[in-house]
Design a protein around this motif. Structure first.
Motif, PDB file in Angstrom:
ATOM      1  N   ILE A 103       4.150  -1.430   2.022  1.00 32.98           N
ATOM      2  CA  ILE A 103       4.886  -0.252   2.502  1.00 32.98           C
ATOM      3  C   ILE A 103       6.050   0.129   1.584  1.00 32.98           C
ATOM      4  O   ILE A 103       6.312   1.315   1.362  1.00 32.98           O
ATOM      5  CB  ILE A 103       5.365  -0.432   3.966  1.00 32.98           C
ATOM      6  CG1 ILE A 103       6.021   0.843   4.511  1.00 32.98           C
ATOM      7  CG2 ILE A 103       6.287  -1.624   4.107  1.00 32.98           C
ATOM      8  CD1 ILE A 103       5.152   2.076   4.515  1.00 32.98           C
ATOM      9  N   LEU A 104       6.754  -0.846   1.019  1.00 36.62           N
ATOM     10  CA  LEU A 104       7.889  -0.515   0.153  1.00 36.62           C
ATOM     11  C   LEU A 104       7.424   0.216  -1.095  1.00 36.62           C
ATOM     12  O   LEU A 104       8.003   1.241  -1.479  1.00 36.62           O
ATOM     13  CB  LEU A 104       8.670  -1.774  -0.219  1.00 36.62           C
ATOM     14  CG  LEU A 104       9.868  -1.557  -1.158  1.00 36.62           C
ATOM     15  CD1 LEU A 104      10.870  -0.582  -0.553  1.00 36.62           C
ATOM     16  CD2 LEU A 104      10.545  -2.883  -1.486  1.00 36.62           C
ATOM     17  N   GLU A 105       6.371  -0.304  -1.741  1.00 37.91           N
ATOM     18  CA  GLU A 105       5.874   0.343  -2.964  1.00 37.91           C
ATOM     19  C   GLU A 105       5.282   1.717  -2.658  1.00 37.91           C
ATOM     20  O   GLU A 105       5.435   2.658  -3.440  1.00 37.91           O
ATOM     21  CB  GLU A 105       4.841  -0.551  -3.659  1.00 37.91           C
ATOM     22  CG  GLU A 105       5.409  -1.854  -4.202  1.00 37.91           C
ATOM     23  CD  GLU A 105       6.630  -1.642  -5.088  1.00 37.91           C
ATOM     24  OE1 GLU A 105       6.597  -0.749  -5.954  1.00 37.91           O
ATOM     25  OE2 GLU A 105       7.633  -2.364  -4.904  1.00 37.91           O
ATOM     26  N   ALA A 106       4.612   1.847  -1.510  1.00 40.08           N
ATOM     27  CA  ALA A 106       4.064   3.147  -1.106  1.00 40.08           C
ATOM     28  C   ALA A 106       5.187   4.147  -0.847  1.00 40.08           C
ATOM     29  O   ALA A 106       5.086   5.336  -1.196  1.00 40.08           O
ATOM     30  CB  ALA A 106       3.189   2.989   0.135  1.00 40.08           C
ATOM     31  N   THR A 107       6.274   3.664  -0.245  1.00 35.58           N
ATOM     32  CA  THR A 107       7.441   4.517   0.000  1.00 35.58           C
ATOM     33  C   THR A 107       8.036   5.008  -1.313  1.00 35.58           C
ATOM     34  O   THR A 107       8.369   6.189  -1.463  1.00 35.58           O
ATOM     35  CB  THR A 107       8.507   3.744   0.804  1.00 35.58           C
ATOM     36  OG1 THR A 107       7.957   3.360   2.066  1.00 35.58           O
ATOM     37  CG2 THR A 107       9.748   4.589   1.037  1.00 35.58           C
ATOM     38  N   LYS A 108       8.154   4.117  -2.276  1.00 27.76           N
ATOM     39  CA  LYS A 108       8.710   4.496  -3.584  1.00 27.76           C
ATOM     40  C   LYS A 108       7.829   5.536  -4.268  1.00 27.76           C
ATOM     41  O   LYS A 108       8.336   6.492  -4.861  1.00 27.76           O
ATOM     42  CB  LYS A 108       8.863   3.252  -4.465  1.00 27.76           C
ATOM     43  CG  LYS A 108       9.978   2.314  -4.025  1.00 27.76           C
ATOM     44  CD  LYS A 108      10.043   1.083  -4.912  1.00 27.76           C
ATOM     45  CE  LYS A 108      11.179   0.151  -4.504  1.00 27.76           C
ATOM     46  NZ  LYS A 108      11.230  -1.062  -5.348  1.00 27.76           N
ATOM     47  N   GLU A 109       6.512   5.354  -4.189  1.00 28.86           N
ATOM     48  CA  GLU A 109       5.595   6.348  -4.769  1.00 28.86           C
ATOM     49  C   GLU A 109       5.780   7.717  -4.101  1.00 28.86           C
ATOM     50  O   GLU A 109       5.802   8.750  -4.772  1.00 28.86           O
ATOM     51  CB  GLU A 109       4.141   5.906  -4.594  1.00 28.86           C
ATOM     52  CG  GLU A 109       3.683   4.849  -5.566  1.00 28.86           C
ATOM     53  CD  GLU A 109       2.181   4.618  -5.518  1.00 28.86           C
ATOM     54  OE1 GLU A 109       1.698   3.825  -6.330  1.00 28.86           O
ATOM     55  OE2 GLU A 109       1.480   5.228  -4.663  1.00 28.86           O
ATOM     56  N   ALA A 110       5.915   7.699  -2.770  1.00 28.87           N
ATOM     57  CA  ALA A 110       6.084   8.959  -2.032  1.00 28.87           C
ATOM     58  C   ALA A 110       7.420   9.619  -2.359  1.00 28.87           C
ATOM     59  O   ALA A 110       7.519  10.851  -2.435  1.00 28.87           O
ATOM     60  CB  ALA A 110       5.962   8.697  -0.529  1.00 28.87           C
ATOM     61  N   MET A 111       8.460   8.814  -2.567  1.00 30.33           N
ATOM     62  CA  MET A 111       9.765   9.358  -2.963  1.00 30.33           C
ATOM     63  C   MET A 111       9.678  10.003  -4.346  1.00 30.33           C
ATOM     64  O   MET A 111      10.203  11.108  -4.559  1.00 30.33           O
ATOM     65  CB  MET A 111      10.822   8.253  -2.966  1.00 30.33           C
ATOM     66  CG  MET A 111      11.291   7.833  -1.581  1.00 30.33           C
ATOM     67  SD  MET A 111      12.527   6.508  -1.641  1.00 30.33           S
ATOM     68  CE  MET A 111      13.243   6.624   0.008  1.00 30.33           C
ATOM     69  N   GLN A 112       9.019   9.326  -5.269  1.00 26.67           N
ATOM     70  CA  GLN A 112       8.848   9.892  -6.608  1.00 26.67           C
ATOM     71  C   GLN A 112       8.066  11.202  -6.543  1.00 26.67           C
ATOM     72  O   GLN A 112       8.399  12.172  -7.223  1.00 26.67           O
ATOM     73  CB  GLN A 112       8.120   8.890  -7.509  1.00 26.67           C
ATOM     74  CG  GLN A 112       7.966   9.343  -8.960  1.00 26.67           C
ATOM     75  CD  GLN A 112       9.277   9.373  -9.721  1.00 26.67           C
ATOM     76  OE1 GLN A 112       9.971   8.368  -9.827  1.00 26.67           O
ATOM     77  NE2 GLN A 112       9.636  10.543 -10.253  1.00 26.67           N
TER      78      GLN A 112
END
Length: 208
Positions: A103-112
């Motif tokens: 979830i953290l890495e997916a969140t970062k991708e979505a933020m980018q």
């Protein structure tokens, strides 16, 4: 409290939440983007992010951490923020991607994705509690940023209303999990639905 006192309190709150933005504007940064996410904790549905650039004369009262606001107030501010913003963009990652990379890495991708989607490239990015190594723009990660930066708070409202409205649609598509009330979070009614029906296509298998 009188109406005038409430108004003065809201004006004071806005000034408090403009501290980060004003420092950057005073330092010559023209476009400041606030970034936040909604949906890191649910058992079902996407994680949704928003990036918002507000103008220097932003004066909309009542913008705050989306979790502190009533659904009605969030809906009102959602439309007002979109109208007042210089630009905004949405990012998202689906349950399959969340299961794949966490979830953290997916969140970062979505933020980018949200930042990349802005029609104006920001000079500086304010992010709620996350540091993006992929970002090639100066950034500041702020703990509880949605309660201390008006740009991040605006992003939290855009992301929250966007995701909540989608989960209302998912409730029609996948009845029996009470998505209309829990928005995918792990409530008793949600767990009852899982026990009776098993997971549906928008459940995060890594969370179950």
């Amino acid at each position: 409290m009188t109406k005038q006192e409430r108004l003065e309190k809201q004006k004071l709150r806005l000034e408090e939440m403009l501290v980060y933005e004003r420092k950057l504007w005073d330092a010559g940064k023209e476009y400041i983007a606030g970034v936040d996410e909604v949906g890191r904790g649910p058992l079902a549905g996407p994680v949704v992010t928003a990036a918002v650039i507000l103008p220097k004369d932003f004066s909309l009262l009542g913008v705050d951490d989306s979790k502190k606001l009533s659904p009605k107030r969030r809906d009102e501010l959602f439309d007002q923020i979109k109208e007042a913003a210089i630009c905004y963009a949405i990012g998202r990652r689906e349950p399959e991607r969340i299961d794949e990379i966490n979830i953290l890495e997916a969140t970062k991708e979505a933020m980018q994705e949200a930042i990349d989607g802005l029609r104006i490239k920001p000079d500086h990015v304010l992010i709620d509690a996350v540091n993006l190594k992929t970002l090639r723009i100066p950034q500041t990660s702020i703990i509880h940023g949605d309660a201390t930066s008006v740009s991040i708070a605006a992003a939290s409202i855009i992301a929250k209303v966007t995701r909540d409205r989608e989960m209302l649609e998912m409730a029609k598509l996948y009845p029996g999990y009470s998505f209309e009330s829990n928005k995918g979070y792990g409530t008793a009614a949600h767990y009852e639905g899982l026990a009776a029906k098993g997971p549906c296509p928008i459940h995060r298998k890594s969370f179950l």
